[in-house]
Design an enzyme around this catalytic site. Structure first.
Site, mmCIF file in Angstrom:
data_model
loop_
_atom_site.group_PDB
_atom_site.id
_atom_site.type_symbol
_atom_site.label_atom_id
_atom_site.label_comp_id
_atom_site.label_asym_id
_atom_site.label_seq_id
_atom_site.Cartn_x
_atom_site.Cartn_y
_atom_site.Cartn_z
ATOM 1 C CG HIS A 139 10.348 40.287 42.021
ATOM 2 N ND1 HIS A 139 10.466 39.233 42.816
ATOM 3 C CD2 HIS A 139 9.928 40.061 40.697
ATOM 4 C CE1 HIS A 139 10.192 37.994 42.089
ATOM 5 N NE2 HIS A 139 10.128 38.528 40.953
ATOM 6 C CB ALA A 140 15.115 43.332 45.850
#
Length: 451
Positions: A139-140
Site C-alpha cells: 500500500h506504500a
C-alpha cells in the site's frame, strides 16, 4: 532514491507479520469463444515476456540507517520476473471455493522487502472455464484509485486487440524532462513542511475537527476491534449498479452513501448474530480521493483523505440510517476540502494510525481508536474491458484489515456492477461469508422501505 509521503511512510512503518500492508485484486476473465487449449499458456508467456519494468515496480524500502528505512525508496536494477509472476492451477474440479482458499493464502503472506514490493499470479483450473489473475502491491506503493487506473490501462474495450499490457510494463505518461533531485535535497525541502504540518494539526486542525465534524474522535469497541493475526478470510460478491442507483435517485444520496448504508445493515445484523451490537453507532473510515486534475497522472503513492462516517448501526430504520450516513459524509468532506493537501494527508495518516494522534499536544487523552473498520469505494471501468480477447467478468478488490480493525470492505465499479471484496482476520472474524448475505438483505430492506 525517492522520499516517501506521510501516508506511504505509515504503511511501511506499521507492517509486521501479523499486519501485512499490501492491497490486492482478484480478476476473473472469460476466455473468448475461439480460445484453444494453449490460450492461458500463451497469456502467461506474453506476461513473462514483458521485461521492461517501470519505476514504481522497481521500488523497495531503502536499506539506509543500518536497515530498512521508512523514509526513502531505493530501486532494483533488475527485477526477477520468475519470482514476481507465477502460474498456479486449482485442484480438479476447481470451484470458487478453491479459488478463494488459494487467494486467502496468497493475500495473507508478506511481500519480501528485499525485492520490489509486488507479486502477480495467473490461476487456471476453474470448472466454469474462466481463469483468474491475482496481483498484490504494498500500500506504500499505490492507493486504490491509482491501482484501478493502472489496471484500466492494461485492459482495452476492443475484444480483438491482442496486445499484451501488464501493470509493471505500462508506460507512464510522458512529461517534460526534469533533472531528478537527490534524496538529501528532497528531505531538506520536505522537513520544514513536515514540521509545519505537525504544528498545524496540533491547533487549527484540532479546532476544525472539534468544530465541524459531528463525530467523537472514538468508536465503540466491537468484536472487530481486537488484535489480529496475519492469516486472512475472504468473501466476494457483486451487485447490479442499477439497484444502488434507484435508491440514490429516490433519496438524493450518493452511490457511496448507499454502499455505506448496505454495509451498516450488514454489520448490524452480523453483530446481532454474535450478540455484540454496541449501543453506540459504529464509525467507518472512508478513504476519499483528493487528487486534483493536475495530479491525475502523478499517481505514485497515496493521495487520499480519511473521512469518518457515522454508520448509525444503533438505529432500526434503514432510511433513517441512510440519512445520517449522508449527513455525516458531507460534514467530513467539508473539513478536508478546507485544508491544504499536505495537511489533509498528514491528518489522514494520523487517523489511520491509532497511536498516532496521542503523539500530538492536545490529543493525549483521546480514548481508543477513531473508527471500527475501513470501507472504501474505488472507481473502476464503466464498460466491458478485455485482455487479449478475454472479457473481465469480475474484479474483486482486496484490501487490509488493520490492527484493532479486523475487517475491511472494498468495492469497485465493473461495467454495470459493483464488485465487493471482504477481507477479515481469519482468527477473529468467523463466518465472514455471512457479511455479503447481510449486505443483500440490507439493500432489499432499503428497496422495500422506499417503494
Amino acid at each position: 532514491m525517492d522520499l516517501l509521503n506521510p501516508i506511504d511512510a505509515v504503511f511501511l512503518a506499521i507492517e509486521s507479520r501479523e499486519h501485512p500492508m499490501h492491497v490486492g485484486g482478484l480478476q476473473l476473465f472469460e476466455p473468448p469463444a475461439d480460445a484453444g487449449p494453449e490460450f492461458l499458456h500463451d497469456i502467461y508467456t506474453a506476461m513473462a515476456g514483458t521485461t521492461e519494468v517501470r519505476t514504481r515496480f522497481r521500488r523497495r524500502p531503502s536499506r539506509r540507517f543500518g536497515g530498512f528505512s521508512s523514509l526513502t525508496w531505493s530501486h532494483a536494477d533488475k527485477v526477477d520476473l520468475g519470482y514476481h509472476l507465477r502460474r498456479s492451477a486449482l485442484p480438479t474440479p476447481g470451484g470458487m471455493g478453491d479459488l478463494i482458499d488459494l487467494t486467502e493464502r496468497l493475500h495473507g503472506t508478506l511481500l519480501d522487502r528485499h525485492r520490489p514490493l509486488w507479486e502477480a499470479r495467473v490461476i487456471e483450473g476453474l470448472d466454469d472455464g474462466r481463469f483468474a489473475v491475482y496481483i498484490k502491491m504494498h500500500h506504500a506503493l499505490i492507493d486504490g484509485v491509482s491501482a484501478m487506473r493502472l489496471l484500466q490501462r492494461t485492459l482495452t474495450d476492443d475484444p480483438f486487440d491482442t496486445r499484451m499490457r501488464v501493470p509493471w510494463g505500462t508506460a507512464p505518461v510522458v512529461k517534460d524532462a526534469v533533472e531528478p533531485e537527490s534524496s538529501l535535497s528532497q528531505l531538506r525541502k520536505a522537513l520544514p513542511r513536515m514540521i509545519k504540518s505537525t504544528t498545524y494539526i496540533a491547533a487549527p486542525l484540532r479546532g476544525a475537527i472539534d468544530g465541524r465534524l459531528t463525530l467523537p474522535m472514538t468508536a465503540p469497541r466491537t468484536m472487530f476491534n481486537v488484535s489480529i493475526g496475519g492469516a486472512r478470510r475472504i468473501a466476494v460478491r457483486s451487485w447490479p449498479l442499477e439497484r444502488i442507483n434507484t435508491i440514490r435517485l429516490a433519496t438524493g444520496a450518493t452511490v457511496n452513501d448507499v454502499v455505506l448504508a448496505m454495509s451498516s445493515a450488514a454489520l448490524r445484523s452480523y453483530l446481532i448474530e454474535h450478540d455484540g451490537l454496541p449501543a453506540e453507532p459504529l464509525i467507518a473510515m472512508v478513504p476519499v480521493n483528493i487528487r486534483s486534475t493536475a495530479d491525475a497522472d502523478a499517481s505514485d503513492g497515496n493521495l487520499i483523505a480519511a473521512c469518518l462516517a457515522n454508520l448509525a448501526t444503533h438505529l432500526e430504520d434503514p432510511v433513517e440510517r441512510l440519512n445520517i450516513i449522508s449527513t455525516s459524509m458531507r460534514e467530513a468532506k467539508k473539513v478536508f476540502t478546507q485544508l491544504p493537501k499536505l495537511e489533509a494527508m498528514a491528518l489522514s495518516a494520523l487517523l489511520m494510525t491509532p497511536f498516532g494522534l496521542s503523539l500530538l499536544p492536545g490529543f493525549e487523552a483521546l480514548p481508543r481508536m477513531p473508527f471500527n473498520l475501513v470501507i472504501s469505494n474505488v472507481p473502476g471501468p464503466r464498460k466491458p474491458v478485455y485482455m487479449q480477447g478475454a472479457r473481465l467478468d469480475s474484479n474483486y478488490p482486496l484490501s487490509i484489515p488493520f490492527e484493532s480493525q479486523a475487517m475491511n470492505i472494498t468495492l469497485t465499479t465493473n461495467g454495470d456492477n459493483l464488485d465487493f471484496g471482504f477481507v477479515g482476520c481469519r482468527r477473529t472474524v468467523p463466518d465472514l461469508e455471512r457479511i455479503p448475505e447481510h449486505m443483500e438483505a440490507g439493500l432489499a430492506e432499503l428497496e422495500r422501505a422506499l417503494t
